[in-house]
Design a protein around this motif. Structure first.
Motif: not given
Length: 153
Positions: A1-16
């Motif tokens: 489902m989220f194959n195109d989300i990288g590690a940097l995007e996940i970190v940005a979402l957690v910080v947000l």
């Protein structure tokens, strides 16, 4: 489902998420979101089971993924009971489109005709500069219909 989300995007979402909800409310928000997703999945699974039950035994091999048009066509082409591969291989789209374009523009359909005309013109000693010929508009003869302008319609 989220194959195109990288590690940097996940970190940005957690910080947000930490900035928006704060570190004290974040665990409760995550639990609420996961509970809601679980309920949606359960509802979807029960709806699929109800539909399969209502369809009856004739559709026991029915898969909801087959409703995706790309997968449906791929499955039907692999089945090939109707001989679709032969039809698809026997149809040359580029050739057909070129023939239609030639017919619309009033050019001859066979390339051999145009090449033989060009050879006859060059053997007769008639050399025409193609840039000048295309730059100068042709004047229609007395009985010819007016030229067709596709942009005017």
């Amino acid at each position: 489902m989220f194959n195109d989300i990288g590690a940097l995007e996940i970190v940005a979402l957690v910080v947000l998420a930490v900035l928006i909800f704060g570190p004290d409310k974040l665990p409760k928000v995550i639990q609420d979101i996961s509970r809601t997703i679980r309920k949606i999945r359960d509802f979807s699974d029960s709806a699929k089971a109800d539909i399969r039950e209502e369809l009856g035994p004739e559709f026991k091999d029915f898969e909801f993924d087959d409703l995706n048009p790309k997968k449906f066509i791929r499955k039907q082409l692999d089945n090939d009971e109707l001989g679709l591969k032969e039809i698809r291989n026997g149809f040359d789209l580029k050739k057909e489109m070129n023939e239609v374009a030639d017919a619309v523009h009033g050019r001859g359909g066979d390339s051999s005709d145009s090449s033989s005309e060009g050879a006859a013109a060059s053997s007769a000693g008639a050399s025409v500069d193609m840039r000048k010929a295309s730059a100068e508009p042709r004047k229609p003869a007395a009985g010819d219909p007016p030229p067709f302008d596709a942009d005017a319609t």
